[in-house]
Design an enzyme around this catalytic site. Structure first.
Site, PDB file in Angstrom:
ATOM      1  N   LYS A 219      44.566  46.109  35.001  1.00 15.96           N
ATOM      2  CA  LYS A 219      43.401  45.784  35.384  1.00 15.96           C
ATOM      3  C   LYS A 219      43.544  47.077  35.946  1.00 15.96           C
ATOM      4  CE  LYS A 219      41.383  42.117  37.246  1.00 15.96           C
ATOM      5  NZ  LYS A 219      41.059  41.590  38.894  1.00 15.96           N
TER       6      LYS A 219
ATOM      7  N   GLU B 129      56.143  41.499  34.244  1.00 18.06           N
ATOM      8  CA  GLU B 129      54.968  41.131  35.413  1.00 18.06           C
ATOM      9  C   GLU B 129      53.783  40.471  34.140  1.00 18.06           C
ATOM     10  OE1 GLU B 129      53.151  40.210  38.064  1.00 18.06           O
ATOM     11  OE2 GLU B 129      53.910  41.250  39.723  1.00 18.06           O
ATOM     12  N   ASP B 130      52.515  39.872  34.771  1.00 17.16           N
ATOM     13  CA  ASP B 130      51.519  38.971  34.702  1.00 17.16           C
ATOM     14  C   ASP B 130      50.433  39.440  34.470  1.00 17.16           C
ATOM     15  OD1 ASP B 130      52.042  38.354  36.853  1.00 17.16           O
ATOM     16  OD2 ASP B 130      50.409  37.166  36.781  1.00 17.16           O
TER      17      ASP B 130
ATOM     18  N   ASP C 170      47.286  44.574  39.267  1.00 17.58           N
ATOM     19  CA  ASP C 170      46.162  44.904  39.621  1.00 17.58           C
ATOM     20  C   ASP C 170      46.147  46.745  40.246  1.00 17.58           C
ATOM     21  OD1 ASP C 170      43.716  44.086  41.122  1.00 17.58           O
ATOM     22  OD2 ASP C 170      43.709  42.263  40.970  1.00 17.58           O
TER      23      ASP C 170
ATOM     24  N   PHE D 220      37.525  37.717  37.187  1.00 17.06           N
ATOM     25  CA  PHE D 220      38.578  37.463  38.197  1.00 17.06           C
ATOM     26  C   PHE D 220      39.884  36.737  37.040  1.00 17.06           C
ATOM     27  CE2 PHE D 220      40.415  36.480  41.852  1.00 17.06           C
ATOM     28  CZ  PHE D 220      41.479  35.041  41.665  1.00 17.06           C
TER      29      PHE D 220
ATOM     30  N   LYS E 177      55.392  33.913  40.907  1.00 18.40           N
ATOM     31  CA  LYS E 177      55.649  32.940  39.781  1.00 18.40           C
ATOM     32  C   LYS E 177      54.690  33.695  38.724  1.00 18.40           C
ATOM     33  CE  LYS E 177      54.612  29.762  44.169  1.00 18.40           C
ATOM     34  NZ  LYS E 177      53.275  28.552  44.344  1.00 18.40           N
TER      35      LYS E 177
ATOM     36  N   ASP F  41      46.978  32.653  38.658  1.00 18.60           N
ATOM     37  CA  ASP F  41      46.182  31.620  39.594  1.00 18.60           C
ATOM     38  C   ASP F  41      45.178  32.347  39.656  1.00 18.60           C
ATOM     39  OD1 ASP F  41      48.624  33.449  41.291  1.00 18.60           O
ATOM     40  OD2 ASP F  41      47.449  31.363  42.352  1.00 18.60           O
TER      41      ASP F  41
HETATM   42  C1  PRP Z   1      49.422  39.229  41.393  1.00 17.52           C
HETATM   43  C2  PRP Z   1      50.052  38.823  39.800  1.00 17.52           C
HETATM   44  C3  PRP Z   1      50.600  39.652  40.602  1.00 17.52           C
HETATM   45  C4  PRP Z   1      49.923  41.182  41.381  1.00 17.52           C
HETATM   46  C5  PRP Z   1      49.197  42.117  40.432  1.00 17.52           C
HETATM   47  O1  PRP Z   1      50.667  37.340  42.082  1.00 17.52           O
HETATM   48  O2  PRP Z   1      51.239  37.650  39.876  1.00 17.52           O
HETATM   49  O3  PRP Z   1      52.280  40.181  40.043  1.00 17.52           O
HETATM   50  O4  PRP Z   1      49.383  39.678  41.805  1.00 17.52           O
HETATM   51  O5  PRP Z   1      48.447  42.584  41.995  1.00 17.52           O
HETATM   52  P1  PRP Z   1      48.558  43.467  42.566  1.00 17.52           P
HETATM   53  O6  PRP Z   1      48.763  45.198  41.747  1.00 17.52           O
HETATM   54  O7  PRP Z   1      47.525  43.715  43.293  1.00 17.52           O
HETATM   55  O8  PRP Z   1      49.678  43.803  43.208  1.00 17.52           O
HETATM   56  P2  PRP Z   1      51.095  36.793  43.134  1.00 17.52           P
HETATM   57  O9  PRP Z   1      50.889  38.192  44.618  1.00 17.52           O
HETATM   58  O10 PRP Z   1      49.176  36.313  43.370  1.00 17.52           O
HETATM   59  O11 PRP Z   1      51.694  35.977  43.136  1.00 17.52           O
HETATM   60  P3  PRP Z   1      52.046  34.984  41.834  1.00 17.52           P
HETATM   61  O12 PRP Z   1      52.536  35.619  40.663  1.00 17.52           O
HETATM   62  O13 PRP Z   1      52.558  33.807  42.842  1.00 17.52           O
HETATM   63  O14 PRP Z   1      50.628  34.020  42.457  1.00 17.52           O
HETATM   64 MG    MG Z   2      48.984  34.082  42.625  1.00 19.40          MG
HETATM   65 MN    MN Z   3      52.626  38.434  40.402  1.00 21.38          MN
END
Ligand code: PRP
Ligand code: MG
Ligand code: MN
Length: 179
Positions: free
Chosen positions: A130, A98-99, A102, A151, A42, A158
């Site tokens: 990040k 992607e947003d 990480d 964070f 999302k 979120d």
């Molecule tokens: C978050 C964010 C990225 C991902 C990054 O999504 O939106 O998609 O984590 O983290 P990473 O590089 O460690 O994989 P999340 O899994 O929280 O789902 P969401 O987008 O529905 O919040």
């Molecule tokens: Mg998330």
């Molecule tokens: Mn995500």
């Protein structure tokens, strides 16, 4: 909600200005090529919605929902597909939007999966990077901003499903998640 935010990193105005630049860059790079923008739900929902309106091309949009975090603050290392793409991407130039990157686990996994579906190309656009917590190296083709190791919430991102609707990107106060 503002009381839970330690610091605003990128205001609405700063985001808008950077998105205009990214949109122009993507428009130039994909002119004459069939482009499909793939938004990773999302978190990427809000960024994608604003970005595509700054890309002046006849692009398609599709959506995948994946989750690696659940309600935790640390990645579990397991990426789940909750919703797959609707259509075939064969011969399409794919831009994954992607947003935030990480650990890199989500994008490493997504890029691998999409490459098996015979697209013409797969590139990555992320609003935020990040690098402090990277576990898998990810080649980012289009980047909005590099962020510090706090964070991050807002503008789609979120903590426990909240704060996605903040119009800016900020750092969550530690007291909110250290209870
Ligand atoms: C978050 C964010 C990225 C991902 C990054 O999504 O939106 O998609 O984590 O983290 P990473 O590089 O460690 O994989 P999340 O899994 O929280 O789902 P969401 O987008 O529905 O919040
Ligand atoms: Mg998330
Ligand atoms: Mn995500």
């Amino acid at each position: 909600m503002r009381a839970d935010i330690e610091e605003i990193l990128y205001s609405e105005e700063a985001l808008n200005a950077r998105l205009t630049e990214l949109g122009e860059q993507i428009t130039n790079d994909y002119t004459g090529k069939p482009l499909t923008v793939i938004s990773i739900l999302k978190g990427s929902n809000i960024f994608t919605s604003d970005l595509v309106r700054k890309i002046n091309l006849p692009l398609k949009m599709d959506f995948m929902a994946v989750s690696s975090y659940g309600n935790a603050t640390e990645s579990t290392g397991v990426v789940r597909i909750i919703k797959d793409l609707d259509g075939s991407v064969e011969g399409e130039n794919l831009l994954i939007v992607e947003d935030i990157v990480d650990s890199g686990l989500t994008l490493k996994y997504l890029k691998e999966i999409l490459l098996t579906r015979n697209p013409a190309s797969v590139k990555i656009c992320t609003l935020l990077d990040k690098p402090a917590r990277r576990k898998e190296s990810v080649n980012i083709d289009y980047l909005g901003f590099e962020v510090p190791d706090g964070f991050i919430v807002g503008y789609g991102i979120d903590y426990a499903e909240r704060y996605r609707n903040l119009p800016y990107v900020g750092i969550l106060k530690r007291s909110v998640y250290e209870k």
